[in-house]
Enzyme design. Structure first.
Site, short mmCIF file in Angstrom:
data_model
loop_
_atom_site.label_atom_id
_atom_site.label_comp_id
_atom_site.label_asym_id
_atom_site.label_seq_id
_atom_site.Cartn_x
_atom_site.Cartn_y
_atom_site.Cartn_z
N GLU A 102 7.38 -2.01 -110.45
CA GLU A 102 7.98 -2.48 -111.70
C GLU A 102 7.05 -3.49 -112.37
O GLU A 102 6.44 -4.33 -111.70
CB GLU A 102 9.33 -3.15 -111.38
CG GLU A 102 10.06 -3.66 -112.62
CD GLU A 102 11.43 -4.26 -112.31
OE1 GLU A 102 11.67 -4.69 -111.17
OE2 GLU A 102 12.28 -4.30 -113.24
N CYS B 271 14.70 -0.99 -110.11
CA CYS B 271 15.11 -2.24 -109.48
C CYS B 271 16.62 -2.49 -109.46
O CYS B 271 17.32 -1.91 -108.65
CB CYS B 271 14.36 -3.40 -110.13
SG CYS B 271 14.22 -4.82 -109.02
N LYS C 80 15.22 1.04 -117.78
CA LYS C 80 16.12 0.32 -116.85
C LYS C 80 17.50 0.20 -117.50
O LYS C 80 17.63 -0.36 -118.60
CB LYS C 80 15.53 -1.05 -116.54
CG LYS C 80 16.23 -1.84 -115.46
CD LYS C 80 15.42 -3.11 -115.17
CE LYS C 80 15.90 -3.88 -113.96
NZ LYS C 80 14.98 -5.00 -113.64
#
Ligand SMILES: NC(=O)CC(=O)C(=O)O
Length: 302
Positions: free
Chosen positions: A55, A179, A138
């Site tokens: 990331e 994440c 995300k």
């Protein structure tokens, strides 16, 4: 929806990149150098089929940095994308690197800006011909406050993505997330229900939440969906504003850790064995035993 590709054995390489600092050009050069080296093969000399970056690999990790480092990508799912005309220097570099190595490349994530002024935390995926074939923004933004430990608010500058995404290779269907997305079981569950045999999330947990949940969440997502699950972190840099946990990891569908790094820059090579996926599902057949008659709301969205 097309049927998922037949799940075949493949070698996955997670690049736990270090030296991520303020100089974007240096970050990109280092990423390219490490990917080129990784493509030459791991300890056994076997060339990986898919290389993954962490990331936010081209910028420091923090809400103040995202708008400063953001690039326009302009990818629309289902529409042809001409990398040569891309405004994104990171996309151009990743595409060229995938093509040069002839390896699939999941380019971690980078801050992306769109014409409406929004900024996203976005993964881009390249095939071995260097074509950009998928992105994932995300979905769940990392807004947490653990008093005395860590406060982080991605939503200060980021907007959450609104789609779930996967991509097909010649060896597997691969579910995407980034994440904090791992904390929301629905995303991986939907990927698995859509045929993904493995989910891979670039991620940057930290030295507070990493020891608590990094391994637990990945093994949980692997077991509850009976899929392989992998996350690729940046290396830890105690001089950076954000202290990444490291520990890039791969869990098999039984929840067994089949590879894990420590916190320094390193590359994790793992041979993914579809037999484990098939035997997990045959031995404990939860994928065919769900009781949507009892919890019908849960089936919505599948
Ligand atoms: N950095 C993240 O997005 C998530 C994280 O660190 C955590 O969930 O913990």
């Amino acid at each position: 929806m097309a049927a998922a590709p037949t799940f075949k054995p493949f070698t996955l390489a997670l690049v736990q990149l270090g030296q991520i600092g303020a100089d974007k050009a240096a970050n990109l050069k280092h990423a390219r150098d490490v990917v080129l080296k990784t493509a030459q093969g791991g300890p056994t000399g076997k060339k990986p089929d898919l290389i993954v970056l962490p990331e936010c690999f081209n910028s420091p990790y923090g809400h103040v940095h995202f708008p400063v480092y953001a690039e326009t990508i302009g990818y629309e799912p289902g529409q042809a994308y001409d990398v040569a005309k891309s405004e994104s220097e990171s996309v151009k570099l990743l595409s060229a690197t995938a093509k040069e190595t002839g390896v699939w490349l999941l380019g971690g994530s980078i801050p992306e800006k769109t014409p409406d002024g929004k900024v996203y935390n976005t993964s881009t995926v390249y095939n071995p011909q260097g074509e950009l074939i998928a992105i994932h923004r995300k979905v769940h933004l990392f807004d947490i406050d653990i008093p005395g430990k860590i406060k982080f608010k991605e939503s200060e500058t980021l907007t959450g993505g609104t789609t779930m995404n996967y991509f097909d290779t010649d060896f597997a269907r691969i579910g995407l997330g980034i994440c904090y997305d791992v904390r929301f079981p629905e995303l991986a569950a939907v990927s698995a229900r859509k045929g993904a045999q493995i989910c891979i999330y670039p991620g940057a947990f930290n030295t507070t939440t990493g020891p608590l949940h990094w391994e637990l969440l990945q093994r949980a997502r692997a077991v509850d969906n009976q899929i392989f699950f992998a996350m690729c972190s940046p290396a830890r840099d105690l001089n950076a504003g954000y202290h990444a946990y490291g520990h890039s990891l791969v869990s098999d569908p039984m929840g067994k850790i089949v590879g894990e790094l420590q916190h320094k820059e390193d590359v994790l090579f793992v041979d993914i064995d579809p037999e484990v996926f098939h035997s997990a599902r045959a031995g404990i057949p939860v994928t065919t035993q769900r009781r949507f008659d009892v919890y019908p709301d849960v089936s919505k969205g599948f």
